[in-house]
Design an enzyme around this catalytic site. Structure first.
Site, PDB file in Angstrom:
ATOM      1  N   LYS A  23       3.875 -15.210   4.368  1.00 43.23           N
ATOM      2  CA  LYS A  23       4.234 -16.024   3.196  1.00 43.23           C
ATOM      3  C   LYS A  23       5.754 -16.196   3.200  1.00 43.23           C
ATOM      4  CE  LYS A  23       2.987 -18.221  -0.543  1.00 43.23           C
ATOM      5  NZ  LYS A  23       2.097 -19.393  -0.571  1.00 43.23           N
TER       6      LYS A  23
ATOM      7  N   ASP B  87      -2.168 -18.313   2.229  1.00 46.25           N
ATOM      8  CA  ASP B  87      -3.062 -19.186   1.441  1.00 46.25           C
ATOM      9  C   ASP B  87      -3.723 -20.228   2.341  1.00 46.25           C
ATOM     10  OD1 ASP B  87      -0.493 -20.216   1.747  1.00 46.25           O
ATOM     11  OD2 ASP B  87      -0.461 -21.239  -0.193  1.00 46.25           O
TER      12      ASP B  87
ATOM     13  N   ASP C 206     -11.949  -9.531   4.057  1.00 47.97           N
ATOM     14  CA  ASP C 206     -13.185  -9.657   3.269  1.00 47.97           C
ATOM     15  C   ASP C 206     -13.757 -11.067   3.426  1.00 47.97           C
ATOM     16  OD1 ASP C 206     -13.227  -7.052   2.326  1.00 47.97           O
ATOM     17  OD2 ASP C 206     -13.512  -7.626   0.233  1.00 47.97           O
TER      18      ASP C 206
ATOM     19  N   ASP D 271      -6.020  -7.000   3.994  1.00 50.23           N
ATOM     20  CA  ASP D 271      -7.134  -6.541   3.168  1.00 50.23           C
ATOM     21  C   ASP D 271      -7.919  -7.744   2.641  1.00 50.23           C
ATOM     22  OD1 ASP D 271      -8.730  -4.773   1.572  1.00 50.23           O
ATOM     23  OD2 ASP D 271      -7.538  -5.387  -0.162  1.00 50.23           O
TER      24      ASP D 271
ATOM     25  N   TYR E 194       0.803  -1.218   0.000  1.00 48.49           N
ATOM     26  CA  TYR E 194       0.000   0.000   0.000  1.00 48.49           C
ATOM     27  C   TYR E 194       0.840   1.274   0.000  1.00 48.49           C
ATOM     28  CZ  TYR E 194      -4.500  -2.286   0.487  1.00 48.49           C
ATOM     29  OH  TYR E 194      -5.634  -3.015   0.245  1.00 48.49           O
TER      30      TYR E 194
HETATM   31  C1  IPM Z   1     -10.533  -1.765   2.886  1.00 47.79           C
HETATM   32  C2  IPM Z   1     -10.739  -1.359   1.457  1.00 47.79           C
HETATM   33  C3  IPM Z   1      -9.665  -0.358   1.061  1.00 47.79           C
HETATM   34  C4  IPM Z   1      -8.322  -1.048   1.213  1.00 47.79           C
HETATM   35  C5  IPM Z   1      -9.841   0.229  -0.348  1.00 47.79           C
HETATM   36  C6  IPM Z   1     -11.179   0.870  -0.525  1.00 47.79           C
HETATM   37  C7  IPM Z   1      -8.737   1.200  -0.683  1.00 47.79           C
HETATM   38  O1  IPM Z   1     -10.742  -2.467   0.637  1.00 47.79           O
HETATM   39  O2  IPM Z   1     -10.645  -0.897   3.764  1.00 47.79           O
HETATM   40  O3  IPM Z   1     -10.281  -2.939   3.142  1.00 47.79           O
HETATM   41  O4  IPM Z   1      -7.841  -1.682   0.270  1.00 47.79           O
HETATM   42  O5  IPM Z   1      -7.751  -0.959   2.303  1.00 47.79           O
HETATM   43 MG    MG Z   2     -10.652  -4.298   1.683  1.00 45.09          MG
END
Ligand code: IPM
Ligand code: MG
Length: 351
Positions: A189, A222, A250, A246, A137
């Site tokens: 990793k 993974d 999710d 990140d 990032y």
């Molecule tokens: C998150 C989102 C952000 C990230 C995006 C929107 C830049 O996916 O907060 O996880 O990648 O950190």
């Molecule tokens: Mg995200």
């Protein structure tokens, strides 16, 4: 009595709708728990950018540093090229305010909403500590011979000893204080990314010596996604870098029932921290009052915990749990059986 100063950035799409519910709950819980606060709204987001061509004014960062905490809705606008607002607002705030931890609790409140078979709330209850200021990032890299057949695109993962160590230390401290099993897992990793993960692993083992009460383990990223689905009950606190964090959060959000309930905190332990529902601005649901505000309400709970209003945070968490268990048909937008504002009202009623 202190008056907390809270900066509010409703942002784009459904952001303002869910932020309104978070603030409604804040208002109610502040009366119950007797604390004072004031809010200042900032209009950062896609609409402002399209109007002014400015993503974030330079005055924003010094101004925001004066607050006790920040509450963010969502950033992202269908008429703005992807990346501009994300980088220019969300990532810039995280970086410039040195919110170097992204804390993402993964908790299932009701087994009806888990996509995994036979998993119960006690099986899905862990926290991801994501490094929030470095790694891929950082945006380092370059094109070579762009547009030619021999083009090379280089994207660098930037990891400093200082950055890695402060993240790991936060994770050890967090595990010691809040970990149910006092178990911290490093997710990396080491078998392929041998520079970055060598530094992470070495620092992890060094710090572990200072925390004899914390059990440590390691999983490759993974394999981590595999265990999330197969045996999520193994995890207590997970610490990882920005990119892996990140991705796995999710997946974590889906285990707890989806983006409608997933909250996170961008934390600067010495400065101002920013709390947000981790889902996006959901343009297609904008204005329909069907989006689930619980993620934003949970983010408000995290905010209150961070500023020290623990009892208020707990009463929000308990109320959300009750509402999820006893009222909602589903956690997804449009399927809850209630409107956005009705869900906020239910949380207030159950505080
Ligand atoms: C998150 C989102 C952000 C990230 C995006 C929107 C830049 O996916 O907060 O996880 O990648 O950190
Ligand atoms: Mg995200």
């Amino acid at each position: 009595m202190k008056t907390y100063k809270i900066a509010v950035i409703p942002g784009d799409g459904t952001g303002p709708e869910v932020v309104a519910e978070g603030l409604k709950v804040l208002q109610a819980v502040s009366q119950k728990r007797q604390f004072k606060y004031e809010t200042v709204h900032f209009d950062f987001g896609g609409k402002r950018y399209l109007r002014t061509k400015e993503v974030l004014p330079d005055s924003a960062i010094p101004e925001l540093k004066k607050f006790d905490a920040m509450f963010l809705g969502a950033i992202g606008h269908p008429d703005v090229k992807p990346g501009i607002l994300e980088k220019g607002i969300l990532l810039r705030l995280r970086f410039d305010l040195d919110q170097y931890i992204n804390l993402r609790p993964i908790q299932l409140f009701d087994e009806r909403f888990c996509p995994l078979k036979n998993k119960k709330p006690e099986d899905i209850d862990f926290v991801v500590v994501r490094e929030n200021s470095e790694g891929l990032y950082k945006g380092m890299g370059e094109f070579q011979d762009k547009g030619t057949a021999g083009e090379v695109a280089i994207q660098i993962s930037y990891n400093t000893r200082k950055g890695v160590e402060r993240c790991l230390r936060y994770a050890f401290e967090y595990t010691k204080k809040y970990g149910k099993k006092k178990q911290l897992t490093l997710c990396g990793k080491t078998n392929v990314l041998t520079f970055a993960w060598d530094l992470w692993e070495r620092t992890f083992h060094e710090l572990a010596k200072e925390y004899p009460d914390v059990k440590t383990s390691y999983t490759h990223v993974d394999a981590t996604t595999m265990w999330f689905v197969k045996n999520p009950e193994w995890f207590d606190v997970i610490v990882t870098d920005n990119m892996f964090g990140d991705i796995i959060t999710d997946l974590g959000a889906m285990l707890q029932g989806g983006m409608g309930i997933a909250a996170g905190g961008n934390i600067n332990p010495q400065g101002v921290s920013m709390f947000e529902p981790i889902g996006g601005s959901a343009p297609k649901y904008t204005g329909q009052k069907v989006i689930n505000p619980l993620a934003a309400i949970c983010a408000m709970g995290m905010l209150l915990r961070q500023i020290g209003e623990t009892a208020a945070a707990e009463s929000i968490e308990d109320s959300v749990k009750t509402v999820v268990k006893t009222k909602l048909k589903d956690l997804a937008a449009g399927k809850m059986g209630y409107s956005t504002t009705e869900v906020g009202d239910l949380v207030v009623k159950n505080l």
